[in-house]
Design a protein around this motif. Structure first.
Motif, PDB file in Angstrom:
ATOM      1  N   SER A 194     -11.835   2.050   5.959  1.00 25.36           N
ATOM      2  CA  SER A 194     -10.892   1.900   4.849  1.00 25.36           C
ATOM      3  C   SER A 194     -11.512   2.343   3.531  1.00 25.36           C
ATOM      4  N   VAL A 195     -12.756   1.931   3.293  1.00 28.61           N
ATOM      5  CA  VAL A 195     -13.385   2.253   2.018  1.00 28.61           C
ATOM      6  C   VAL A 195     -13.866   3.708   1.989  1.00 28.61           C
ATOM      7  N   ILE A 196     -14.417   4.195   3.101  1.00 24.32           N
ATOM      8  CA  ILE A 196     -14.831   5.606   3.165  1.00 24.32           C
ATOM      9  C   ILE A 196     -13.633   6.510   2.929  1.00 24.32           C
ATOM     10  N   ASN A 197     -12.528   6.198   3.610  1.00 22.68           N
ATOM     11  CA  ASN A 197     -11.312   7.002   3.436  1.00 22.68           C
ATOM     12  C   ASN A 197     -10.757   6.864   2.021  1.00 22.68           C
ATOM     13  N   GLY A 198     -10.873   5.651   1.450  1.00 23.27           N
ATOM     14  CA  GLY A 198     -10.433   5.434   0.070  1.00 23.27           C
ATOM     15  C   GLY A 198     -11.194   6.301  -0.911  1.00 23.27           C
ATOM     16  N   PHE A 199     -12.507   6.358  -0.752  1.00 15.82           N
ATOM     17  CA  PHE A 199     -13.319   7.229  -1.615  1.00 15.82           C
ATOM     18  C   PHE A 199     -12.927   8.697  -1.414  1.00 15.82           C
ATOM     19  N   ALA A 200     -12.725   9.083  -0.157  1.00  9.34           N
ATOM     20  CA  ALA A 200     -12.388  10.483   0.146  1.00  9.34           C
ATOM     21  C   ALA A 200     -11.069  10.890  -0.493  1.00  9.34           C
ATOM     22  N   LEU A 201     -10.056  10.010  -0.409  1.00  5.70           N
ATOM     23  CA  LEU A 201      -8.725  10.335  -0.921  1.00  5.70           C
ATOM     24  C   LEU A 201      -8.630  10.229  -2.435  1.00  5.70           C
ATOM     25  N   ALA A 259       0.836  -1.211   0.000  1.00  8.99           N
ATOM     26  CA  ALA A 259       0.000   0.000   0.000  1.00  8.99           C
ATOM     27  C   ALA A 259       0.861   1.248   0.000  1.00  8.99           C
ATOM     28  N   LYS A 260       1.950   1.230   0.797  1.00 15.70           N
ATOM     29  CA  LYS A 260       2.846   2.392   0.820  1.00 15.70           C
ATOM     30  C   LYS A 260       3.535   2.595  -0.519  1.00 15.70           C
ATOM     31  N   LEU A 261       3.866   1.489  -1.177  1.00 16.75           N
ATOM     32  CA  LEU A 261       4.532   1.584  -2.477  1.00 16.75           C
ATOM     33  C   LEU A 261       3.550   1.870  -3.603  1.00 16.75           C
ATOM     34  N   ALA A 262       2.238   1.673  -3.322  1.00 13.05           N
ATOM     35  CA  ALA A 262       1.177   1.855  -4.328  1.00 13.05           C
ATOM     36  C   ALA A 262       1.463   1.037  -5.579  1.00 13.05           C
ATOM     37  N   ASP A 263       1.946  -0.199  -5.374  1.00 16.83           N
ATOM     38  CA  ASP A 263       2.276  -1.105  -6.486  1.00 16.83           C
ATOM     39  C   ASP A 263       1.166  -2.133  -6.621  1.00 16.83           C
ATOM     40  N   PHE A 272      -9.011  -9.367   9.453  1.00 11.45           N
ATOM     41  CA  PHE A 272      -7.894  -8.415   9.420  1.00 11.45           C
ATOM     42  C   PHE A 272      -7.098  -8.511   8.124  1.00 11.45           C
ATOM     43  N   VAL A 273      -7.128  -9.684   7.463  1.00  8.95           N
ATOM     44  CA  VAL A 273      -6.500  -9.803   6.143  1.00  8.95           C
ATOM     45  C   VAL A 273      -7.356  -9.067   5.109  1.00  8.95           C
ATOM     46  N   GLN A 274      -8.666  -9.225   5.186  1.00  9.24           N
ATOM     47  CA  GLN A 274      -9.574  -8.519   4.277  1.00  9.24           C
ATOM     48  C   GLN A 274      -9.429  -7.004   4.419  1.00  9.24           C
ATOM     49  N   ASN A 275      -9.327  -6.531   5.654  1.00 10.87           N
ATOM     50  CA  ASN A 275      -9.167  -5.091   5.876  1.00 10.87           C
ATOM     51  C   ASN A 275      -7.872  -4.570   5.257  1.00 10.87           C
ATOM     52  N   SER A 276      -6.813  -5.363   5.343  1.00  9.40           N
ATOM     53  CA  SER A 276      -5.537  -4.971   4.735  1.00  9.40           C
ATOM     54  C   SER A 276      -5.650  -4.912   3.218  1.00  9.40           C
ATOM     55  N   LEU A 277      -6.424  -5.825   2.644  1.00  7.90           N
ATOM     56  CA  LEU A 277      -6.649  -5.807   1.193  1.00  7.90           C
ATOM     57  C   LEU A 277      -7.420  -4.553   0.781  1.00  7.90           C
ATOM     58  N   LEU A 278      -8.429  -4.193   1.559  1.00  2.00           N
ATOM     59  CA  LEU A 278      -9.201  -2.978   1.262  1.00  2.00           C
ATOM     60  C   LEU A 278      -8.287  -1.753   1.270  1.00  2.00           C
ATOM     61  N   HIS A 279      -7.454  -1.673   2.313  1.00  2.00           N
ATOM     62  CA  HIS A 279      -6.540  -0.535   2.432  1.00  2.00           C
ATOM     63  C   HIS A 279      -5.553  -0.501   1.270  1.00  2.00           C
ATOM     64  N   MET A 280      -5.042  -1.663   0.878  1.00  2.66           N
ATOM     65  CA  MET A 280      -4.068  -1.732  -0.213  1.00  2.66           C
ATOM     66  C   MET A 280      -4.673  -1.234  -1.523  1.00  2.66           C
ATOM     67  N   ALA A 305      -7.310   0.675  -1.988  1.00  2.00           N
ATOM     68  CA  ALA A 305      -7.634   2.104  -1.899  1.00  2.00           C
ATOM     69  C   ALA A 305      -6.378   2.952  -2.027  1.00  2.00           C
ATOM     70  N   ALA A 306      -5.284   2.512  -1.373  1.00  2.00           N
ATOM     71  CA  ALA A 306      -4.027   3.264  -1.442  1.00  2.00           C
ATOM     72  C   ALA A 306      -3.442   3.260  -2.846  1.00  2.00           C
ATOM     73  N   CYS A 307      -3.724   2.220  -3.618  1.00  2.00           N
ATOM     74  CA  CYS A 307      -3.239   2.127  -4.997  1.00  2.00           C
ATOM     75  C   CYS A 307      -4.149   2.863  -5.985  1.00  2.00           C
ATOM     76  N   GLY A 308      -5.196   3.497  -5.472  1.00  2.00           N
ATOM     77  CA  GLY A 308      -6.097   4.257  -6.327  1.00  2.00           C
ATOM     78  C   GLY A 308      -7.223   3.442  -6.921  1.00  2.00           C
ATOM     79  N   LEU A 309      -7.284   2.140  -6.608  1.00  2.00           N
ATOM     80  CA  LEU A 309      -8.342   1.270  -7.142  1.00  2.00           C
ATOM     81  C   LEU A 309      -9.451   1.133  -6.106  1.00  2.00           C
ATOM     82  N   VAL A 310     -10.081   2.268  -5.813  1.00  2.00           N
ATOM     83  CA  VAL A 310     -11.080   2.272  -4.746  1.00  2.00           C
ATOM     84  C   VAL A 310     -12.318   1.478  -5.137  1.00  2.00           C
ATOM     85  N   ASP A 311     -12.606   1.360  -6.435  1.00  2.00           N
ATOM     86  CA  ASP A 311     -13.744   0.528  -6.863  1.00  2.00           C
ATOM     87  C   ASP A 311     -13.478  -0.945  -6.581  1.00  2.00           C
TER      88      ASP A 311
END
Length: 617
Positions: free
Chosen positions: A215-222, A155-159, A180-188, A190-196
């Motif tokens: 994670s998803v609300i913040n993903g849409f916001a960002l 997620a930090k690398l946005a790769d 907690f694995v699913q939540n990490s996937l959501l964050h990843m 969203a951080a990569c710009g693939l919020v859909d």
């Protein structure tokens, strides 16, 4: 027992090598034949000390030194595991735990995970991927904690390419059903710009906790999808999930982007109700929200009532005052900040220089620019140089602004050349304006606003043939003019209006109000500003083209729907045109309304026939 399969992931992570390290104490490690071999009691004592050293880095280093001094074998997996865990938990530089890790004779999955976590949470997450590759090559089977840390690094690398590979590995190993694995996937995602993609994964989850919703609300916001963020927030409420501090931060960001003041105020009420008003980060977000909605009085009230403030708090209000046209107040607040002996940041000085620019304080601006460098040791960035160019341009010193750009220590970007182009359009410097546009084209050739600025410059000089040539060039180059829209908030909804928009169910009443506004403005001496409209159409057509701009439609809608005296707030995605600026100034006087317009570059506070920008924007 089934033996773990060793898999090579070299092709997947080979571009992220580990830093070169050395075992800085390996030559002193005792071997089995050493006469100073420590007793197991000493090892247990060291582990006990490590488990109870708390959050003190000093104590941790002292225990480490004690271990070395008494001959404890630090290549022991248990000692190394606890040392590394404590170092990572205390956010120590990763070279320290990595040196220890490289000396451990046989690391278990917990130690590998801790190292991956440490790099994932650091400023250099790349080695986390290489560690995972080495982990698999060493036949260490990842567990349920490995992938959340690895996904955090991705997620930090946005790769997203590597993220998708990790996702498929998670599914193969049967960990995709863990929350907690699913939540990490959501964050990843969203951080990569693939919020859909994040939202799709979210919809497939059988159970969704507050972390998933955030994670998803913040993903849409960002990712520039504020309406989707608000829709998801409403769904969250319907499912009975209570928002927390992270939800509030995301919502305030969304409300600030949309200019949704009423919704943000409800978020503020919720903050008070659940006791979040003492949270510094939430308060800073609230302050920023009010400033970005043009409600600078409420922003100031939040600031004054904060029990704790940091440099971000002061900087947010200084910038907020500056962009809302309260430059003198911004300067006074900065002086107060210095009196409090707080160290201003780069962002603080952007606000100070912006305030000087919009107040015409040229000498003071250069003085603060010099103080920033000499007193606070801040190396000016491109944003600070841009403020100086704007400072000179607004003061009518266009040639001096050009000379400043030529002598800048940094390469000017498109924003700086565009600032000069806007100044040339305002002050009638045609030759320099053409040069500035040529420089912008080299850096950002497809931006339609630059064509519009030069077109306005030609139009102001009555060079209509050049206007036609420029617009034909736009068509030939495939440059499309960004459609203008205006957002207004009314009755728990955010309404969007386009130029000539008739999609609203009450469009007939809106256009009737628009005609009434024009009629009353003409009685006040309003004459449409048609200079920049094409010359080959009739004057009446020019006036009609101007009267249907989105901000005028938005004003008509709000005059129709709101009570007399209620302030009107509009968010405009483009720079407001000269005719709309003039019309809204007069509207504020005739209809006795305060009208706040946030356009692409700044706020315009219209009141009693005047604007806070002093007719320069």
């Amino acid at each position: 027992m089934k033996k773990a399969k060793c898999t090579s992931y070299g092709s997947m992570f080979s571009k992220h090598p580990l830093p070169r390290t050395s075992c800085f104490y390996s030559t002193n490690l005792p071997t089995s034949s050493s006469p100073h071999k420590p007793e197991s009691l000493l090892v247990k004592k060291c582990i006990f000390l490590l488990q109870n050293c708390g959050s003190s880095k000093l104590k941790l280093r002292q225990i480490h030194a004690f271990s070395i001094r008494h001959g404890v074998p630090l290549n022991d997996p248990d000692i190394g595991k606890h040392l590394i865990y404590n170092l990572v938990s205390l956010s120590a530089p990763m070279s320290y735990p990595h040196n220890i890790f490289s000396c451990i004779r046989s690391s278990n999955v917990f130690t590998w995970n801790t190292m991956i976590r440490g790099y994932a949470e650091s400023e250099t997450p790349e080695p986390a991927l290489e560690l995972y590759r080495q982990m698999r090559a060493s036949c260490i089977q990842p567990d349920t904690h490995t992938y959340p840390f690895l996904l955090k690094a991705v997620a930090k690398l946005a790769d997203v390419r590597i993220g998708e590979i990790v996702h498929s590995t998670v599914i193969r190993n049967g960990y995709d059903s863990l929350a907690f694995v699913q939540n990490s996937l959501l964050h990843m995602y969203a951080a990569c710009g693939l919020v859909d993609c994040a939202h799709k994964a979210f919809e497939l989850m059988s159970e969704r906790d507050i972390v998933a919703w955030n994670s998803v609300i913040n993903g849409f916001a960002l990712n520039g999808k504020p309406n989707e963020a608000l829709t998801l927030f409403r769904e969250m409420g319907l499912e009975g999930v209570k928002p927390d501090g992270y939800t509030v931060l995301s919502l305030l960001s969304v409300c600030a982007e949309l200019g949704a003041l009423a919704l943000g105020r409800r978020v503020h009420v919720y903050m008070v109700k659940v006791g979040l008003t003492d949270n510094l980060h939430v308060n800073n977000a609230l302050l920023d929200f009010y400033a970005k909605c043009g409600s600078i009085r409420e922003a100031r009230k939040v600031f004054d009532e904060m029990k704790e403030r940091n440099a971000v708090s002061w900087s947010s209000l200084i910038v907020g005052l500056a962009v809302n046209g309260f430059g003198e107040e911004a300067i006074e607040l900065f002086k107060e900040m210095e009196t409090e002996e707080l160290v201003p940041s780069e962002v603080t000085f952007v606000g100070v220089l912006y305030a000087c620019s919009h107040c015409g304080m040229v000498d003071e601006g250069f003085s603060y620019f010099k103080r920033m460098k000499e007193k606070y040791g801040i190396v000016p960035k491109i944003e600070h140089h841009g403020c100086i160019v704007d400072l000179l341009s607004r003061a009518g010193l266009v040639k001096e602004a050009y000379q400043y750009i030529r002598n800048m220590p940094l390469q000017p970007n498109a924003v700086i050349w565009r600032t000069l182009l806007g100044a040339c359009a305002m002050h009638g410097h045609l030759t320099l304006g053409e040069y500035a546009r040529a420089q912008v084209l080299k850096l950002e050739p497809g931006y339609s606003g630059d064509y519009v600025l030069l077109s306005n410059l030609y139009a102001s000089e009555q060079r209509w043939s050049d206007v036609h040539i420029l617009r034909r060039k736009m068509l030939r180059d495939g440059v499309k003019k960004i459609p203008g829209y205006s957002l207004v908030e009314f009755g728990n909804h955010v309404y969007e209006f386009l130029m000539g928009d008739r999609s609203h169910p009450q469009s007939d009443q809106i256009y009737a109000m628009l005609a009434e506004i024009t009629k009353r403005l003409r009685l006040e001496g309003y004459a449409p500003h048609t200079e920049n409209v094409l010359a080959d159409i009739e004057e009446e057509e020019k006036e009609n083209a101007l009267s249907y701009h989105s901000e005028k439609i938005a004003v008509a809608f709000m005059l129709l729907k709101t009570a007399p005296g209620t302030p009107i707030r509009i968010v405009k995605n483009l720079r407001i045109c000269a005719d709309c600026h003039l019309a809204i100034k007069l509207t504020s006087k005739v209809f006795e309304r305060e009208i706040i317009v946030r356009d692409q570059s700044r706020f315009h506070h219209f009141r009693d026939g005047f604007c806070s920008c002093r007719d320069y924007w």
